[in-house]
Structure formats: structure tokens, C-alpha cells
Design a protein around this motif. Structure first.
Motif, PDB file in Angstrom:
ATOM      1  N   HIS A 156      -1.025 -52.519 -50.746  1.00  0.00           N
ATOM      2  CA  HIS A 156      -0.425 -53.048 -51.979  1.00  0.00           C
ATOM      3  C   HIS A 156      -0.164 -54.546 -51.844  1.00  0.00           C
ATOM      4  O   HIS A 156      -0.458 -55.322 -52.762  1.00  0.00           O
ATOM      5  CB  HIS A 156       0.885 -52.319 -52.308  1.00  0.00           C
ATOM      6  CG  HIS A 156       0.684 -50.868 -52.642  1.00  0.00           C
ATOM      7  ND1 HIS A 156       1.725 -49.998 -52.895  1.00  0.00           N
ATOM      8  CD2 HIS A 156      -0.444 -50.132 -52.775  1.00  0.00           C
ATOM      9  CE1 HIS A 156       1.239 -48.800 -53.155  1.00  0.00           C
ATOM     10  NE2 HIS A 156      -0.068 -48.852 -53.082  1.00  0.00           N
ATOM     11  N   ASP A 215       5.257 -56.278 -50.596  1.00  0.00           N
ATOM     12  CA  ASP A 215       5.550 -54.942 -51.112  1.00  0.00           C
ATOM     13  C   ASP A 215       6.525 -54.245 -50.164  1.00  0.00           C
ATOM     14  O   ASP A 215       6.633 -54.629 -48.988  1.00  0.00           O
ATOM     15  CB  ASP A 215       4.265 -54.113 -51.240  1.00  0.00           C
ATOM     16  CG  ASP A 215       4.478 -52.876 -52.094  1.00  0.00           C
ATOM     17  OD1 ASP A 215       5.238 -52.945 -53.069  1.00  0.00           O
ATOM     18  OD2 ASP A 215       3.881 -51.830 -51.790  1.00  0.00           O
ATOM     19  N   HIS A 273       8.450 -50.100 -49.566  1.00  0.00           N
ATOM     20  CA  HIS A 273       8.723 -48.723 -50.001  1.00  0.00           C
ATOM     21  C   HIS A 273       9.677 -48.076 -49.006  1.00  0.00           C
ATOM     22  O   HIS A 273       9.602 -48.352 -47.806  1.00  0.00           O
ATOM     23  CB  HIS A 273       7.441 -47.886 -50.037  1.00  0.00           C
ATOM     24  CG  HIS A 273       6.489 -48.273 -51.127  1.00  0.00           C
ATOM     25  ND1 HIS A 273       6.613 -47.833 -52.418  1.00  0.00           N
ATOM     26  CD2 HIS A 273       5.412 -49.084 -51.112  1.00  0.00           C
ATOM     27  CE1 HIS A 273       5.646 -48.342 -53.151  1.00  0.00           C
ATOM     28  NE2 HIS A 273       4.893 -49.114 -52.386  1.00  0.00           N
TER      29      HIS A 273
HETATM   30 ZN    ZN Z   1       3.628 -50.459 -53.204  1.00  0.00          ZN
END
Ligand code: ZN
Length: 157
Positions: free
Chosen positions: A43, A9, A11
Motif C-alpha cells: 500500500h 500506510d 494497519h
Molecule cells: Zn493499507
């Protein structure tokens, strides 16, 4: 019988949002841009657990268009993944996560993160590994990425 799962993941940073990593609130001026709390570690870990037992991924189970997951604590996603793992008859042997980003430094906060993951997952902290890597100029994006691999074994009857 063993099963392995892998999750990824990433971000980008968002000013003025709290930074949460592994369910731990980190003292840092920026958070991670996301529909949920942006916990990149949970995540990746949730996806690793889900894929290890052949479940749909986090984006399919908890769509970011769904208002019920707005600003949701990502421990909810992790809990659901754990329940699915248990229902399929598996338990965690160990997990290994690598966080990638130039800041914050992971070494001073990883003890706290491991402690919290140990509580969330109900496993001994010796089964959890977290490490941080800087980008070394590889990628221009300002944020945090996480790779996570998890090994499961069939629960003894
Ligand atoms: Zn995420």
C-alpha cells in the motif's frame, strides 16, 4: 528528468488473518486489519508510485467501500500503479521502504520480500531496499506501519 514519490500506510493487527508483506505470506499468528489483504508495504509503495506521477492516491482509486476490493491481493493495486507510471513515460530507479513494528522481525524475511518485489516490479533486487525498525516504545498501537520512497526516471525514447 526525475520524479520522487513518498508513501505511508499503517494497519493494526487482527487475530487469525494471514499476514502478507510485500506480497509474501509470512509465518505469523496475526494479520493486518483491512478491507484488502492489509499488505501495508504494497500500500505504501503503491501510493509512492502514484504520487510520483501525480495520480490520485490508493484510497481514491480503490475505495475500501467498494466490494470488488474486499480481501483483494494488494499486488493488483501495485500493478495498476505500475501501469500508470509506465503510461506517463517513467520507470523505477530505486525504492526504499522502512517497516515499523516490534514483530515480526524483518531481517529474516526481507530477502524473500525483496525477491518478490523484484518480480512484481520487473526490476533488479539491487534497486530495492527494505528495513525494519522497532517502535522503541514510541507508539502504543499493535500493528505495522510502512514508509516508502521511490525514485523514477523518464524512460529513454
Ligand atoms: Zn493499507
Amino acid at each position: 528528468m526525475f520524479r520522487i514519490g513518498f508513501g505511508f500506510d499503517s494497519h493494526s493487527f487482527e487475530e487469525g488473518k494471514p499476514l502478507v508483506l510485500g506480497g509474501v505470506l509470512i509465518d505469523f499468528p496475526k494479520g493486518l486489519k483491512a478491507h484488502s489483504d492489509g499488505d501495508v508495504l504494497l500500500h505504501a509503495l503503491t501510493d509512492a508510485l502514484l504520487s510520483a506521477v501525480g495520480e490520485e492516491d490508493i484510497g481514491q482509486l480503490f475505495p475500501d467501500k467498494d466490494p470488488q476490493w474486499k480481501s483483494a491481493p494488494s499486488s493488483l493495486f501495485l500493478k495498476s500503479a505500475l501501469e500508470r507510471v509506465s503510461k506517463k513515460g517513467y520507470e523505477i530507479i530505486n525504492l526504499d521502504c522502512t517497516l515499523i513494528g516490534d514483530e515480526p522481525k524483518i531481517a529474516p524475511i526481507k530477502g524473500k520480500i525483496i525477491q518478490n518485489l523484484s518480480l512484481l516490479l520487473g526490476i533488479d533486487r539491487t534497486r530495492i531496499s527494505i528495513k525494519g525498525k522497532t517502535r522503541e516504545g514510541f507508539c502504543q498501537a499493535e500493528g505495522i506501519a510502512c514508509f516508502c520512497v521511490v525514485l523514477l526516471q523518464e524512460k529513454k525514447a
